[in-house]
Design a protein around this motif. Structure first.
Motif, short mmCIF file in Angstrom:
data_model
loop_
_atom_site.label_atom_id
_atom_site.label_comp_id
_atom_site.label_asym_id
_atom_site.label_seq_id
_atom_site.Cartn_x
_atom_site.Cartn_y
_atom_site.Cartn_z
N PHE A 132 0.82 -1.21 0.00
CA PHE A 132 0.00 0.00 0.00
C PHE A 132 0.86 1.26 0.00
N ILE A 133 0.31 2.34 -0.50
CA ILE A 133 0.85 3.70 -0.46
C ILE A 133 2.03 3.89 -1.42
N HIS A 134 3.08 3.11 -1.26
CA HIS A 134 4.26 3.20 -2.13
C HIS A 134 5.10 1.95 -1.94
N PRO A 135 6.04 1.67 -2.85
CA PRO A 135 6.91 0.50 -2.66
C PRO A 135 7.71 0.61 -1.36
N ARG A 136 8.01 -0.51 -0.77
CA ARG A 136 8.88 -0.52 0.40
C ARG A 136 10.33 -0.29 -0.05
N ASP A 137 11.00 0.54 0.71
CA ASP A 137 12.40 0.85 0.41
C ASP A 137 13.29 -0.28 0.94
N PRO A 138 14.05 -0.96 0.08
CA PRO A 138 14.89 -2.07 0.55
C PRO A 138 16.02 -1.63 1.46
N HIS A 139 16.27 -0.32 1.53
CA HIS A 139 17.35 0.19 2.38
C HIS A 139 16.82 0.79 3.67
N LYS A 140 15.56 0.50 3.97
CA LYS A 140 14.94 1.02 5.17
C LYS A 140 14.54 -0.13 6.08
N ARG A 141 14.78 0.03 7.39
CA ARG A 141 14.39 -0.97 8.38
C ARG A 141 13.32 -0.40 9.30
N VAL A 142 12.42 -1.28 9.73
CA VAL A 142 11.43 -0.93 10.74
C VAL A 142 11.40 -2.08 11.74
N ASP A 143 11.85 -1.81 12.97
CA ASP A 143 11.94 -2.84 14.00
C ASP A 143 11.13 -2.42 15.21
N ALA A 144 10.24 -3.31 15.66
CA ALA A 144 9.44 -3.08 16.86
C ALA A 144 9.98 -3.98 17.97
N MET A 145 10.41 -3.34 19.08
CA MET A 145 11.09 -4.09 20.13
C MET A 145 10.50 -3.77 21.50
N ALA A 146 10.10 -4.82 22.24
CA ALA A 146 9.61 -4.63 23.61
C ALA A 146 10.75 -4.10 24.48
N SER A 147 10.40 -3.23 25.44
CA SER A 147 11.41 -2.58 26.27
C SER A 147 10.90 -2.44 27.70
N SER A 148 11.82 -2.18 28.62
CA SER A 148 11.45 -1.87 30.00
C SER A 148 11.85 -0.45 30.37
N ARG A 149 12.11 0.38 29.37
CA ARG A 149 12.43 1.78 29.65
C ARG A 149 11.23 2.47 30.31
N HIS A 150 11.54 3.48 31.12
CA HIS A 150 10.50 4.27 31.76
C HIS A 150 10.19 5.46 30.86
N VAL A 151 8.98 5.47 30.30
CA VAL A 151 8.59 6.51 29.34
C VAL A 151 7.41 7.29 29.90
N ARG A 152 7.56 8.61 29.92
CA ARG A 152 6.48 9.51 30.32
C ARG A 152 6.20 10.47 29.15
N VAL A 153 4.91 10.73 28.92
CA VAL A 153 4.52 11.63 27.84
C VAL A 153 3.67 12.75 28.41
N GLU A 154 4.09 13.98 28.16
CA GLU A 154 3.31 15.16 28.53
C GLU A 154 2.94 15.92 27.28
N ILE A 155 1.71 16.42 27.25
CA ILE A 155 1.24 17.26 26.15
C ILE A 155 0.69 18.54 26.73
N ASP A 156 1.27 19.65 26.31
CA ASP A 156 0.83 20.96 26.79
C ASP A 156 0.81 21.00 28.32
N GLY A 157 1.83 20.37 28.94
CA GLY A 157 1.99 20.39 30.38
C GLY A 157 1.18 19.35 31.14
N THR A 158 0.40 18.53 30.45
CA THR A 158 -0.42 17.52 31.10
C THR A 158 0.18 16.14 30.89
N LEU A 159 0.35 15.38 31.97
CA LEU A 159 0.84 14.02 31.85
C LEU A 159 -0.26 13.14 31.26
#
Length: 271
Positions: A132-159
């Motif tokens: 879909f959308i366009h051909p996949r670039d053979p020189h591009k990688r997309v890796d999804a990896m589970a992690s235990s990093r601590h990630v917090r996201v704030e938007i406009d000052g709100t957690l």
């Protein structure tokens, strides 16, 4: 003895195009009619365009379905001056195909993709997999990896999110994206929208905006309910645009990156 290249087999034309042969079997259809069927496609990158497209040897194209364009879309592709309309079952699709002026690509025809520009061919296959959308670039990688990093996201000052079980998605030339389980997101702050996007590497995404936040761009949050198999770990997780959110990872606040998405987010009308 078969030999294999050790470097990218990319060529450059005087017009600034990059191209290389592809070993994939590619078919393009309009409705139920196969318009191109090629085992010798060429990937082409236009200047300033980060994603590739395909060009095909003329002998692999149903040229009997092509007509000289009535209103050529000059200026839409690098140096292209020859455009074709596609006539099929009484329907005329304007500027569905074109040729590049580069000598290296003489004898090749390219086609538009409906998913990308709204006209052209509407079903594409590499081997037996629809893409879909366009051909996949053979020189591009997309890796999804589970992690235990601590990630917090704030938007406009709100957690809005806090997790120690994100899935990190690493995609060539883009910032790391942090996909977060819904249980770790304040979903009561989000409102679904009717916006959707498609990605040839991940699938089709649904979107949410931040509720009652006029200064925040719309569609700042997305999720893939049915991702492609290669990135299955991100299924149903929520992700936030780094470009418009403040993300802290293991106590370090990340700088907001500037990407091809930045301008679109900045240009959105406040809600």
């Amino acid at each position: 003895m078969t030999t294999f290249p050790t470097e990218r087999a990319v060529r450059t034309t005087p017009e600034g195009l990059l191209w290389e042969p592809s070993a994939r079997w590619v078919r393009g259809r309009r409705g139920e009619v196969t318009v191109v069927d090629s085992r010798h496609p060429v990937l082409v990158w236009e200047p300033g365009v980060p994603v590739p497209l395909y060009a095909f040897p003329r002998e692999d194209v149903r040229e009997d379905l092509l007509r000289p364009a009535r209103n050529p879309a000059t200026g839409t592709h690098t140096g292209s001056r020859v455009f074709y309309d596609l006539e099929l079952d009484g329907e005329l699709v304007e500027n569905a195909a074109w040729t590049f002026p580069a000598a290296d690509l003489a004898g090749h025809i390219s086609f538009e993709w409906v998913d990308r520009v709204g006209r052209g061919l509407d079903h594409w296959y590499e081997e037996e997999e629809e893409i879909f959308i366009h051909p996949r670039d053979p020189h591009k990688r997309v890796d999804a990896m589970a992690s235990s990093r601590h990630v917090r996201v704030e938007i406009d000052g709100t957690l809005v999110a806090d997790t120690v079980r994100p899935v990190l998605l690493f995609e060539t030339a883009l910032p790391t994206r942090f996909y977060i389980p819904r249980e770790d997101v304040r979903t009561e702050l989000l409102v679904p929208t009717d916006h959707h996007t498609g990605c040839p590497y991940k699938g089709t995404a649904d979107y949410w905006s931040l509720r009652d936040a006029a200064a925040v761009p719309a569609n700042i949050v997305w999720s893939y309910p049915d991702p492609l198999p290669a990135v299955h770990p991100i299924k149903d997780l929520l992700c936030f645009y780094n470009e418009a959110a403040d993300i802290t990872v293991d106590g370090e606040t990340l700088e907001r990156p500037v990407t091809p998405f930045t301008r679109g987010l900045s240009a959105q009308t406040p809600r």
